[in-house]
Scaffold this active site. Structure first.
Site, PDB file in Angstrom:
ATOM      1  N   LEU A 297       0.934  -1.253   0.079  1.00 14.24           N
ATOM      2  CA  LEU A 297       0.043  -0.024   0.002  1.00 14.24           C
ATOM      3  C   LEU A 297       0.849   1.290   0.019  1.00 14.24           C
ATOM      4  O   LEU A 297       0.722   2.129   0.926  1.00 14.24           O
ATOM      5  CB  LEU A 297      -0.887   0.000   1.007  1.00 14.24           C
ATOM      6  CG  LEU A 297      -1.680  -1.101   1.418  1.00 14.24           C
ATOM      7  CD1 LEU A 297      -2.531  -1.032   2.736  1.00 14.24           C
ATOM      8  CD2 LEU A 297      -3.025  -1.165   0.245  1.00 14.24           C
ATOM      9  N   HIS A 298       1.722   1.268  -0.844  1.00 15.12           N
ATOM     10  CA  HIS A 298       2.876   2.472  -0.856  1.00 15.12           C
ATOM     11  C   HIS A 298       1.988   3.837  -0.389  1.00 15.12           C
ATOM     12  O   HIS A 298       2.465   4.284   0.194  1.00 15.12           O
ATOM     13  CB  HIS A 298       3.428   2.657  -2.274  1.00 15.12           C
ATOM     14  CG  HIS A 298       4.054   1.483  -2.766  1.00 15.12           C
ATOM     15  ND1 HIS A 298       5.282   1.077  -2.404  1.00 15.12           N
ATOM     16  CD2 HIS A 298       3.700   0.420  -3.875  1.00 15.12           C
ATOM     17  CE1 HIS A 298       5.852   0.036  -3.016  1.00 15.12           C
ATOM     18  NE2 HIS A 298       4.827  -0.237  -3.845  1.00 15.12           N
ATOM     19  N   ASP A 299       1.225   4.114  -1.261  1.00 14.12           N
ATOM     20  CA  ASP A 299       0.744   5.774  -1.147  1.00 14.12           C
ATOM     21  C   ASP A 299      -0.212   5.967  -0.045  1.00 14.12           C
ATOM     22  O   ASP A 299       0.121   6.816   0.556  1.00 14.12           O
ATOM     23  CB  ASP A 299      -0.048   6.051  -2.446  1.00 14.12           C
ATOM     24  CG  ASP A 299       0.771   6.119  -3.468  1.00 14.12           C
ATOM     25  OD1 ASP A 299       2.104   6.253  -3.543  1.00 14.12           O
ATOM     26  OD2 ASP A 299      -0.028   5.781  -4.864  1.00 14.12           O
TER      27      ASP A 299
END
Length: 315
Positions: free
Chosen positions: A237-239
């Protein structure tokens, strides 16, 4: 808060996280090219806000390409052809028209009208933010900080050296991270990979209600990619990790370092060069390259971060 984004599955989680968090005054969303072309990222952002019941939030379209060099490729092999695993059309249609004037115009108007400093969370290529700061330096004082998802301390994902958001427009990234006197927090992929969530986490999200189910339904293509990248069933869930820090300052542990961005056309293009040597060992000889000092996120309570994101999305 203002989010600048290129949705993208992880952007979808990040936008929803901000839109559903009660303490966030989400002033606007601006879009940029990146994971898919600008037309698709803009429609995706508007549909995601409609999903969250946030047609009150204005959306403006921004840069369709980098500042200098044309983009070499998109990330549709990760996010699907439409950016959302082929499921963008399953989201509600936007209930608000696109703002006229474009992203920079909206950013300026929102910042000028704000009664208190604003956090900007750029979670795509930094083209819009570089244009804003270059053309409107007077708004710097209205920016509390810029919390950026991007970069890699130990390497990249678009190339061996460069992470996708920085690699997509290194000149813009250098302008923001190195040249501008605005407080920045860089949330690199080294940390976001450690915050990956598994299928049990996704199942809890899907069972939480209509919004959670809709978000989980956007993940099949993304999950297929990360099954290979991680070696197990889960997604990164990078962002959303960066937006979590924007919402709750300090949820990520940061350290301050000098940073440079490689803008040559060689194999290291787009690399973020973070000087992690002890201060006394850093080269300070006259003639060294200029370096900006920014906060870099290096650690977090992994389970706490995952719970924070899930709890907000499942409300």
């Amino acid at each position: 808060m203002i989010i600048d984004t290129d949705p993208g599955v992880d952007d979808a989680f990040a936008i929803s996280l901000a839109a559903l968090s009660e303490e966030v005054d989400l002033l606007g969303v601006t879009t940029v090219f990146g994971n898919v072309p600008l037309e698709a990222t803009t429609l995706n952002a508007r549909r995601l806000l409609a999903l969250c019941g946030r047609d009150d939030v204005p959306v403006a379209a921004g840069a369709a390409r980098p500042l200098v060099h044309a983009p070499l490729r998109r990330a549709s092999h990760v996010h699907g052809a439409d950016g959302l695993s082929g499921r963008s059309a399953a989201l509600p249609e936007p209930g608000r028209a696109l703002e006229p004037g474009g992203a920079v115009s909206l950013l300026v108007s929102l910042l000028e009208a704000a009664g208190e400093p604003v956090t900007i969370a750029p979670i795509g290529p930094l083209t819009n933010i570089a244009l804003l700061l270059a053309a409107h330096p007077e708004v710097r004082e209205k920016i509390a900080r810029i919390v950026i998802m991007g970069g890699g301390l130990a390497g990249g994902n678009s190339t061996g050296a460069a992470e996708f958001n920085i690699w997509s427009d290194p000149e813009a990234a250098r302008r923001v991270l190195v040249e501008e006197p605005v407080p920045c927090v860089l949330v690199p992929m080294d940390l976001t990979y450690r915050c990956a969530v598994d299928t049990a986490w996704l199942a809890k999200l899907a069972a939480s209600g209509p919004i959670g189910a809709a978000l989980e339904a956007l993940t099949p293509d993304y999950s297929s990619h990360y099954r290979k990248a991680l070696g197990w069933d889960g997604i990164v869930l990078h962002d959303a990790v960066a937006v979590a820090e924007a919402i709750r300052p300090g949820i990520l542990k940061t350290e301050t370092y000098p940073v440079e961005v490689e803008c040559s056309l060689g194999p290291a293009r787009g690399a973020t060069l973070v000087d992690r040597r002890r201060q006394g060992l850093r080269a300070e000889a006259e003639g060294d390259i200029a370096q900006g000092h920014i906060e870099v996120a290096v650690d977090t309570d992994l389970d706490g971060l995952r719970s924070f994101v899930l709890d907000r999305l499942a409300r």
